[in-house]
Scaffold this active site. Structure first.
Site, PDB file in Angstrom:
ATOM      1  N   CYS A  42       0.051   9.377  25.663  1.00  6.63           N
ATOM      2  CA  CYS A  42       0.259  10.748  25.179  1.00  6.63           C
ATOM      3  C   CYS A  42       0.707  11.651  26.321  1.00  6.63           C
ATOM      4  O   CYS A  42       1.633  12.426  26.196  1.00  6.63           O
ATOM      5  CB  CYS A  42      -1.024  11.337  24.619  1.00  6.63           C
ATOM      6  N   GLY A  85       0.812  -1.212   0.000  1.00  4.83           N
ATOM      7  CA  GLY A  85       0.000   0.000   0.000  1.00  4.83           C
ATOM      8  C   GLY A  85       0.849   1.267   0.000  1.00  4.83           C
ATOM      9  O   GLY A  85       0.511   2.258  -0.644  1.00  4.83           O
ATOM     10  N   THR A  86       1.944   1.240   0.724  1.00  2.00           N
ATOM     11  CA  THR A  86       2.790   2.434   0.835  1.00  2.00           C
ATOM     12  C   THR A  86       3.345   2.825  -0.533  1.00  2.00           C
ATOM     13  O   THR A  86       3.245   3.987  -0.955  1.00  2.00           O
ATOM     14  CB  THR A  86       3.946   2.168   1.832  1.00  2.00           C
ATOM     15  N   HIS A 110      -1.451  -8.034   2.821  1.00  2.00           N
ATOM     16  CA  HIS A 110      -1.345  -8.560   4.190  1.00  2.00           C
ATOM     17  C   HIS A 110      -2.514  -8.153   5.086  1.00  2.00           C
ATOM     18  O   HIS A 110      -2.600  -8.591   6.230  1.00  2.00           O
ATOM     19  CB  HIS A 110       0.007  -8.201   4.819  1.00  2.00           C
ATOM     20  N   THR A 157      12.622  -7.107 -10.699  1.00  2.00           N
ATOM     21  CA  THR A 157      12.191  -8.497 -10.904  1.00  2.00           C
ATOM     22  C   THR A 157      10.962  -8.767 -10.038  1.00  2.00           C
ATOM     23  O   THR A 157      10.951  -8.450  -8.850  1.00  2.00           O
ATOM     24  CB  THR A 157      13.344  -9.461 -10.541  1.00  2.00           C
ATOM     25  N   ASN A 208      -7.955   3.355   9.013  1.00  2.00           N
ATOM     26  CA  ASN A 208      -7.450   2.162   9.694  1.00  2.00           C
ATOM     27  C   ASN A 208      -7.543   2.241  11.217  1.00  2.00           C
ATOM     28  O   ASN A 208      -7.515   1.218  11.888  1.00  2.00           O
ATOM     29  CB  ASN A 208      -5.997   1.884   9.281  1.00  2.00           C
ATOM     30  N   GLN A 230      -7.682  -0.856   3.674  1.00  2.00           N
ATOM     31  CA  GLN A 230      -8.512  -1.508   4.705  1.00  2.00           C
ATOM     32  C   GLN A 230      -9.812  -2.078   4.138  1.00  2.00           C
ATOM     33  O   GLN A 230     -10.548  -2.746   4.861  1.00  2.00           O
ATOM     34  CB  GLN A 230      -8.838  -0.521   5.834  1.00  2.00           C
ATOM     35  N   SER A 236      -3.286  -3.694  -0.446  1.00  2.00           N
ATOM     36  CA  SER A 236      -2.184  -4.440   0.167  1.00  2.00           C
ATOM     37  C   SER A 236      -2.663  -5.813   0.628  1.00  2.00           C
ATOM     38  O   SER A 236      -3.695  -5.917   1.291  1.00  2.00           O
ATOM     39  CB  SER A 236      -1.685  -3.632   1.362  1.00  2.00           C
TER      40      SER A 236
END
Ligand code: PLP
Length: 375
Positions: free
Chosen positions: A328, A71-72, A202, A238, A152, A180, A200
């Site tokens: 945070c 995806g990236t 995965h 490849t 996501n 997603q 993507s």
């Protein structure tokens, strides 16, 4: 210790049938798909049948589909090529996109190539479609709109058919990150006016490091990765044949069992939401948990205190894998840009539970018990 995995929006376990389909391409079919002899040809055939299978399900031409490393890369390619090759000088995006999108956009801005507008969000973290229209109306420059199909972290789903209509009306290029949603929903790209989508493997029980970029034949872009002539010279290198075969197999299996898996996973999410709500009266849920939300994702917001800040770490020690819950206030981590973007004044500890067909109601009961022990 038996572990419980509730982080399927981060990645999913590889389906054994997918591994089985991939194995020959690690062993006997080791050839290079560019070679003209048999070892090469059998790999070429595997790649092209994978392409046909995915293209046919998305109702697009095989020539519009490129295999990438995930995806990236796909989002980097769509956004960069829109600016470099399609003349986009203005990008509209949202503050809660994945970093694959946001960092690419910021990089192009830092080079002085584009102006960027961030669309407003509604109270429950949806893209404000009225603001989007106003942004499109206001700008004269050629515009790229890059908005994800589903977020996501929050799970919110954007009406990409409507965004596509708006983009067409204003002559804008439209890219959507479907990482997603791909293979989690039926997607007919003839019904969505979109120029690029990223996906993507995965995220739907396929292998990591394999993705797709759909490029509408109406747009002509130039090569993104330079080198050999692979992927019709658009994306050199490849080919990851086993990965491509795994992508298609995982996609095929997901779509085959889609309807029953969706009903089951949605019921897990609903059960978790009900259990959390009755066990912890001060809990809230981030995002829209209704119809316009992924059936796989539930993002809970616990009131911030020393115990909730340690919750995801304690759950990990107990063998329960969830995401979020970054500390945070203690400054240990920066916190989620999505939660900050959608809820700038929030004092909540977000915990994202994301489900797959492998989860069970018993796992949810165990998790609720553990959370009660820790809080
Ligand atoms: N976009 C979204 C919405 C994601 O959830 C992810 C994965 O975390 C990505 C993009 C990146 O995809 P990949 O891991 O295949 O590079």
């Amino acid at each position: 210790m038996t572990r419980i995995y509730f982080d399927n929006a981060a990645t999913t376990p590889l389906d054994p049938q997918v591994l089985q389909a991939m194995m020959p391409y690690f062993t006997e079919h080791f050839g290079n798909a560019s070679s003209i002899y048999s070892y090469g040809r059998e790999n070429r055939m595997a790649i092209e049948s994978a392409r046909k299978l995915v293209a046919s399900s998305l109702n697009i031409k095989p020539g519009e589909l490129f295999f990438t490393s995930g995806g990236t890369e796909s989002s980097n390619m769509a956004i960069t090529c829109s600016v470099r090759d399609l003349g986009c000088k203005h990008i509209i995006t949202s503050p809660i996109e994945h970093h694959a999108t946001l960092h690419t956009v910021e990089f192009l801005k830092s080079l002085g190539l584009v102006d960027v507008s961030y669309v407003k969000l509604t109270q429950d973290g949806h893209v404000d479609l009225i603001d989007l229209q106003q942004l499109l109306e206001r700008k004269n420059a050629k515009t790229l709109v890059t908005l994800m199909h589903a977020n996501n972290e929050l799970g919110n789903i954007t009406d990409i058919a409507y965004v596509g209509e708006l983009c067409e009306r204003f002559g804008a290029i439209f890219h959507t990150d479907t990482v997603q949603t791909l293979a989690h929903y039926h997607l007919d790209l003839q019904k969505v006016k979109v120029h690029f989508i990223s996906g993507s493997a995965h995220k739907f029980h396929g292998p990591k490091g394999t993705g797709i970029l759909y490029t509408n034949h109406m747009v002509q872009i130039k090569p993104f990765i330079h080198g050999g002539g692979q992927e019709r010279a658009m994306r050199a290198g490849t080919e990851n044949v086993a990965g491509i075969v795994g992508f298609a197999k995982a996609f095929e299996l997901s779509m085959l069992h889609h309807d029953e898996d969706m009903v089951f996973i949605r019921s897990l999410k609903q059960y978790m939401k009900e259990k959390l709500s009755s066990a912890f009266e001060d809990i809230i849920f981030h995002g829209d948990t209704g119809e316009k939300s992924l059936y796989t994702v539930l993002n809970a917001g616990f009131p911030m205190n020393e115990r909730t800040e340690m919750l995801s770490i304690n759950l990990d020690v107990a063998g329960i894998c969830v995401s979020g819950g970054s500390a945070c206030s203690s400054g240990a981590q920066g916190g989620s840009h999505v939660i900050k973007g959608a809820y700038p004044h929030s004092h909540r500890v977000p915990i994202r539970f994301s489900f797959s067909k492998h989860n069970t109601f018993e796992e949810i009961d165990t998790a609720i018990l553990k959370i009660s022990e820790f809080l």
